[in-house]
Scaffold this motif. Structure first.
Motif, mmCIF file in Angstrom:
data_model
loop_
_atom_site.group_PDB
_atom_site.id
_atom_site.type_symbol
_atom_site.label_atom_id
_atom_site.label_comp_id
_atom_site.label_asym_id
_atom_site.label_seq_id
_atom_site.Cartn_x
_atom_site.Cartn_y
_atom_site.Cartn_z
ATOM 1 N N ILE A 1 7.776 8.642 8.254
ATOM 2 C CA ILE A 1 6.439 8.739 7.668
ATOM 3 C C ILE A 1 5.621 7.584 8.220
ATOM 4 C CG2 ILE A 1 5.108 8.562 5.533
ATOM 5 C CD1 ILE A 1 7.482 9.749 4.062
ATOM 6 N N ARG A 2 4.405 7.885 8.639
ATOM 7 C CA ARG A 2 3.517 6.844 9.155
ATOM 8 C C ARG A 2 2.386 6.556 8.166
ATOM 9 N NH1 ARG A 2 5.781 9.502 13.081
ATOM 10 N NH2 ARG A 2 6.770 8.297 14.733
ATOM 11 N N GLN A 3 1.522 5.628 8.520
ATOM 12 C CA GLN A 3 0.480 5.165 7.610
ATOM 13 C C GLN A 3 -0.471 6.278 7.185
ATOM 14 O OE1 GLN A 3 0.643 4.394 10.847
ATOM 15 N NE2 GLN A 3 -1.391 4.384 11.760
ATOM 16 N N GLU A 4 -1.028 6.097 5.991
ATOM 17 C CA GLU A 4 -2.041 6.978 5.409
ATOM 18 C C GLU A 4 -1.556 8.402 5.160
ATOM 19 O OE1 GLU A 4 -5.767 6.653 7.493
ATOM 20 O OE2 GLU A 4 -5.683 4.470 7.461
ATOM 21 N N VAL A 5 -0.277 8.570 4.912
ATOM 22 C CA VAL A 5 0.289 9.893 4.624
ATOM 23 C C VAL A 5 0.285 10.126 3.118
ATOM 24 C CG1 VAL A 5 2.451 11.222 4.633
ATOM 25 C CG2 VAL A 5 1.691 10.045 6.697
ATOM 26 N N THR A 6 -0.092 11.332 2.734
ATOM 27 C CA THR A 6 -0.014 11.759 1.338
ATOM 28 C C THR A 6 0.900 12.968 1.249
ATOM 29 O OG1 THR A 6 -2.248 10.979 0.857
ATOM 30 C CG2 THR A 6 -1.315 12.609 -0.654
ATOM 31 N N GLY B 1 0.814 -1.210 0.000
ATOM 32 C CA GLY B 1 0.000 0.000 0.000
ATOM 33 C C GLY B 1 0.842 1.252 0.000
ATOM 34 N N ILE B 2 2.008 1.185 -0.636
ATOM 35 C CA ILE B 2 2.938 2.324 -0.655
ATOM 36 C C ILE B 2 3.290 2.642 -2.104
ATOM 37 C CG2 ILE B 2 5.215 3.164 0.035
ATOM 38 C CD1 ILE B 2 5.082 1.163 2.388
ATOM 39 N N HIS B 3 3.068 3.902 -2.500
ATOM 40 C CA HIS B 3 3.489 4.370 -3.824
ATOM 41 C C HIS B 3 4.495 5.495 -3.626
ATOM 42 C CE1 HIS B 3 3.556 5.709 -7.937
ATOM 43 N NE2 HIS B 3 3.404 6.934 -7.476
ATOM 44 N N ILE B 4 5.678 5.308 -4.178
ATOM 45 C CA ILE B 4 6.709 6.351 -4.148
ATOM 46 C C ILE B 4 7.059 6.667 -5.594
ATOM 47 C CG2 ILE B 4 9.005 7.025 -3.367
ATOM 48 C CD1 ILE B 4 8.804 4.829 -1.213
ATOM 49 N N GLY B 5 6.772 7.893 -6.014
ATOM 50 C CA GLY B 5 7.099 8.310 -7.379
ATOM 51 C C GLY B 5 8.587 8.179 -7.646
ATOM 52 N N VAL B 6 8.925 7.572 -8.755
ATOM 53 C CA VAL B 6 10.318 7.239 -9.048
ATOM 54 C C VAL B 6 11.217 8.471 -9.194
ATOM 55 C CG1 VAL B 6 10.079 7.112 -11.564
ATOM 56 C CG2 VAL B 6 11.773 5.678 -10.404
ATOM 57 N N LYS B 7 10.654 9.618 -9.532
ATOM 58 C CA LYS B 7 11.474 10.820 -9.686
ATOM 59 C C LYS B 7 11.612 11.634 -8.403
ATOM 60 C CE LYS B 7 10.946 11.371 -14.621
ATOM 61 N NZ LYS B 7 10.611 12.256 -15.726
ATOM 62 N N GLY C 1 0.910 1.172 4.483
ATOM 63 C CA GLY C 1 -0.497 1.258 4.112
ATOM 64 C C GLY C 1 -0.940 2.662 3.760
ATOM 65 N N SER C 2 -1.485 2.809 2.567
ATOM 66 C CA SER C 2 -2.064 4.071 2.092
ATOM 67 C C SER C 2 -1.074 5.230 2.147
ATOM 68 C CB SER C 2 -3.324 4.408 2.887
ATOM 69 O OG SER C 2 -4.288 3.407 2.740
ATOM 70 N N ILE C 3 0.122 5.004 1.664
ATOM 71 C CA ILE C 3 1.141 6.057 1.624
ATOM 72 C C ILE C 3 1.414 6.409 0.174
ATOM 73 C CG2 ILE C 3 3.554 6.615 2.107
ATOM 74 C CD1 ILE C 3 3.322 4.734 4.551
ATOM 75 N N VAL C 4 1.339 7.715 -0.134
ATOM 76 C CA VAL C 4 1.611 8.199 -1.481
ATOM 77 C C VAL C 4 2.640 9.317 -1.383
ATOM 78 C CG1 VAL C 4 0.646 9.300 -3.534
ATOM 79 C CG2 VAL C 4 -0.724 7.639 -2.256
ATOM 80 N N ILE C 5 3.727 9.175 -2.135
ATOM 81 C CA ILE C 5 4.762 10.208 -2.213
ATOM 82 C C ILE C 5 4.885 10.610 -3.676
ATOM 83 C CG2 ILE C 5 7.186 10.779 -1.815
ATOM 84 C CD1 ILE C 5 7.187 8.632 0.410
ATOM 85 N N HIS C 6 4.557 11.853 -3.965
ATOM 86 C CA HIS C 6 4.553 12.397 -5.328
ATOM 87 C C HIS C 6 5.959 12.351 -5.932
ATOM 88 C CE1 HIS C 6 4.099 15.368 -8.539
ATOM 89 N NE2 HIS C 6 2.780 15.290 -8.359
ATOM 90 N N GLY C 7 6.028 12.085 -7.210
ATOM 91 C CA GLY C 7 7.306 11.987 -7.906
ATOM 92 C C GLY C 7 8.088 13.278 -7.990
#
Length: 167
Positions: free
Chosen positions: A95-100, A60-66, A79-85
Motif C-alpha cells: 500500500i502506498r501513500q494516500e490510499v483509502t 498519517g495512518i489509520h488502520i481499523g483495529v477489527k 501519509g493519508s492512509i485509511v484502512i476500514h475496520g
C-alpha cells in the motif's frame, strides 16, 4: 509478536519505517480480541487507542483495529492512509501513500473491501464499498475501484477500468 519479524523482513528501512510501526500498533490492538475478559481487553484497548492516535498524528495512518490483515503487508510510503475496520487484506500486499480502503456509503458503514494476496495498490488509490479484489492484482495510482477486480487483472482510472494483465 506473531508476525513481528515476518513483517520486519519486507521493510527496506527496517525499524525506522513508519508503516512498519503503524502495522505493529494495529497488530497489538487486534491481538486483544483473543481474550474474552474485559479486565484484559479494556486496559489493552485503552493503550491501543492511545498508540493508534499517535500513529494517526505522526504517521498519517489509520488502520481499523477489527480489520483482518495478513502477513508481510508493506506500507511503502506513509501519509493519508485509511484502512476500514471491516476490511480484509491478504498476504504480501503493498500500500502506498494516500490510499483509502473503506466503505462507499454512509448508509452501509460496514461494507468494506476484501483484498486478496499479492495486491499492489498505487499511490492515491481508493478502493470503496463491498468489493472483492483477487490475488496478484495491480491497482493503479489514483484509481477509484468500486467494482470487483478478478485475479491477475489491473484496475486503472476513475472509475477504474479493469483489464487482464499482459503475460
Amino acid at each position: 509478536m506473531k508476525y513481528f519479524f515476518d513483517d520486519l523482513t519486507v521493510y527496506r528501512e527496517g525499524l525506522l519505517a513508519q508503516g512498519f510501526w503503524a502495522l505493529q500498533i494495529y497488530r497489538f490492538g487486534h491481538a486483544r480480541f483473543k481474550y474474552t475478559s474485559k479486565f484484559i481487553r479494556l486496559p489493552w484497548g485503552a493503550i491501543h487507542l492511545f498508540l493508534s492516535k499517535l500513529s494517526e498524528i505522526f504517521f498519517g495512518i489509520h488502520i481499523g483495529v477489527k480489520a483482518e490483515i495478513g502477513r508481510r503487508l508493506v506500507i511503502e510510503h506513509f501519509g493519508s492512509i485509511v484502512i476500514h475496520g471491516a476490511s480484509s487484506i491478504g498476504d504480501d500486499c503493498v500500500i502506498r501513500q494516500e490510499v483509502t480502503i473503506g466503505n462507499r456509503q454512509m448508509s452501509s458503514p460496514l461494507e468494506a473491501p476484501i483484498i486478496g494476496s499479492n495486491v499492489n495498490i498505487g499511490a492515491g488509490a481508493k478502493i470503496l464499498g463491498q468489493v472483492t479484489i483477487g490475488d496478484n492484482v495491480d491497482i493503479g495510482a489514483n484509481a477509484v475501484v468500486i467494482s470487483n477486480v478478478p485475479t491477475l487483472h489491473i484496475a486503472v482510472g476513475v472509475p477504474a477500468i479493469i483489464k487482464p494483465k499482459k503475460s
